[in-house]
Design an enzyme around this catalytic site. Structure first.
Site, PDB file in Angstrom:
ATOM      1  N   SER A   1     -33.459 -18.929  59.881  1.00 22.90           N
ATOM      2  CA  SER A   1     -32.415 -19.565  60.677  1.00 22.90           C
ATOM      3  C   SER A   1     -33.021 -20.580  61.634  1.00 22.90           C
ATOM      4  CB  SER A   1     -31.591 -18.497  61.403  1.00 22.90           C
ATOM      5  OG  SER A   1     -30.425 -19.044  61.954  1.00 22.90           O
ATOM      6  N   MET A   2     -32.881 -20.379  62.946  1.00 27.44           N
ATOM      7  CA  MET A   2     -33.477 -21.289  63.908  1.00 27.44           C
ATOM      8  C   MET A   2     -34.975 -21.440  63.685  1.00 27.44           C
ATOM      9  SD  MET A   2     -33.416 -21.034  68.039  1.00 27.44           S
ATOM     10  CE  MET A   2     -34.320 -22.274  68.976  1.00 27.44           C
TER      11      MET A   2
ATOM     12  N   TRP B   1     -32.129 -17.060  65.933  1.00 29.75           N
ATOM     13  CA  TRP B   1     -31.338 -16.968  67.174  1.00 29.75           C
ATOM     14  C   TRP B   1     -30.222 -15.958  66.973  1.00 29.75           C
ATOM     15  CZ3 TRP B   1     -26.242 -17.520  68.547  1.00 29.75           C
ATOM     16  CH2 TRP B   1     -25.957 -17.798  69.879  1.00 29.75           C
TER      17      TRP B   1
ATOM     18  N   HIS C   1     -25.337 -14.517  56.502  1.00 33.38           N
ATOM     19  CA  HIS C   1     -26.482 -15.090  57.208  1.00 33.38           C
ATOM     20  C   HIS C   1     -27.577 -14.047  57.421  1.00 33.38           C
ATOM     21  CE1 HIS C   1     -28.510 -18.156  59.458  1.00 33.38           C
ATOM     22  NE2 HIS C   1     -28.539 -17.428  60.562  1.00 33.38           N
TER      23      HIS C   1
ATOM     24  N   ASP D   1     -23.114 -17.463  53.354  1.00 32.37           N
ATOM     25  CA  ASP D   1     -23.559 -17.612  54.734  1.00 32.37           C
ATOM     26  C   ASP D   1     -22.545 -18.453  55.493  1.00 32.37           C
ATOM     27  OD1 ASP D   1     -24.850 -18.293  57.120  1.00 32.37           O
ATOM     28  OD2 ASP D   1     -26.827 -18.426  56.174  1.00 32.37           O
TER      29      ASP D   1
END
Length: 279
Positions: A99-100, A33, A259, A230
């Protein structure tokens, strides 16, 4: 981009756009995302050159895929992934969720099993559970952070996304991103074209979905790869706990990485993924 058509119940059909390059054992890259499958452009060439078939796709609401009003939850995302793997007859695959996208990996494996999978990778990923609560005191998202996302995305969304992406590429405690302004602008461009409703709804999905039971059902070799700087999805709240939850998983920590490690530390990140694929 080619696409598949997904029946969305009593709602309009959804077109899910994807890319399919190379030959060999398949690697499916699931973006984070608020981006799209284009975020993997630093990985696709290296994987194809190493002899893999590489599939990327745009999550519903993002990139070139349809932008429905509803359906931004992980049960639906996992069903979309299952439809894609079925349509393309993908087997012996490695799923890589950034991530997402790590949520899709966990929910897919728990719901549809691992018969199509050889390996999974959680990359700077949101599992096991980000929401801070009485039964999850180590979560990284609380009401204040959730409200920050909501207010930013319903206020000046383009500015919020641009500011967010600067933090995306800035290590915890650092004062500047580790990538060029052009990279930040490019990723902000990818994010700005997404569904505003989907962008907002996805923050609720990745912040509040509990993947702890999903992780317990993963029974294929697993790599967890995360930067130790991160500030978006902290290692201690996510990657480290995911590695503990999956028996026999391998944890790789990239020192000083924010990140957006797949861009800021592209060569190092790619080398770890390629080594895992070859193992």
């Amino acid at each position: 981009m080619p696409s598949i058509t997904i029946s969305d119940g009593d709602r309009p059909d959804v077109e899910l756009h994807y890319t399919d390059a190379g030959t060999g054992r398949p690697v499916v890259l699931i973006h984070g995302w608020p981006l799209s499958g284009r975020a993997w452009e630093g990985q696709v060439p290296d994987l194809v050159d190493a002899g893999y078939r590489v599939i990327t796709y745009d999550r519903r609401g993002f990139g070139e895929s349809s932008q429905p009003w509803e359906g931004y939850d992980y049960d639906t995302f996992a069903a979309d992934l299952d439809a894609l793997l079925t349509e393309l007859d993908v087997t012996d695959a490695t799923l890589v969720g950034f991530s997402m996208g790590g949520g899709e990996v966990a929910r897919y494996a728990a719901t549809y099993g691992t018969a199509r999978l050889a390996q999974v990778v959680f990359a700077s990923a949101v599992p096991p559970y980000l929401w801070k609560s009485d039964d999850n005191p180590d979560g990284a998202v609380d009401d204040d952070l959730a409200n920050w996302f909501h207010d930013g995305l319903t206020g000046d969304r383009p500015k919020f996304l641009a500011d967010f992406l600067r933090g995306f590429f800035t290590p915890e405690g650092g004062d500047a991103p580790l990538v060029s302004d052009a990279q930040i602008d490019y990723h902000a461009y990818l994010a700005a074209g997404a569904s505003p409703k989907g962008t907002l709804d996805c923050t609720v999905a990745f912040a509040t979905t509990d993947f702890r039971d999903d992780l317990a059902k993963i029974d294929v070799p697993t790599l967890v790869i995360h930067g130790d700087a991160d500030s978006i999805v902290p290692l201690e709240a996510s990657g480290a706990r995911t590695a503990q939850a999956i028996a026999g998983s391998r944890l790789v920590v990239i020192e000083g990485a924010p990140h957006g490690v797949t861009v800021s530390h592209k060569d190092e990140w790619n080398s770890h993924l390629l080594a895992f694929l070859a193992s």
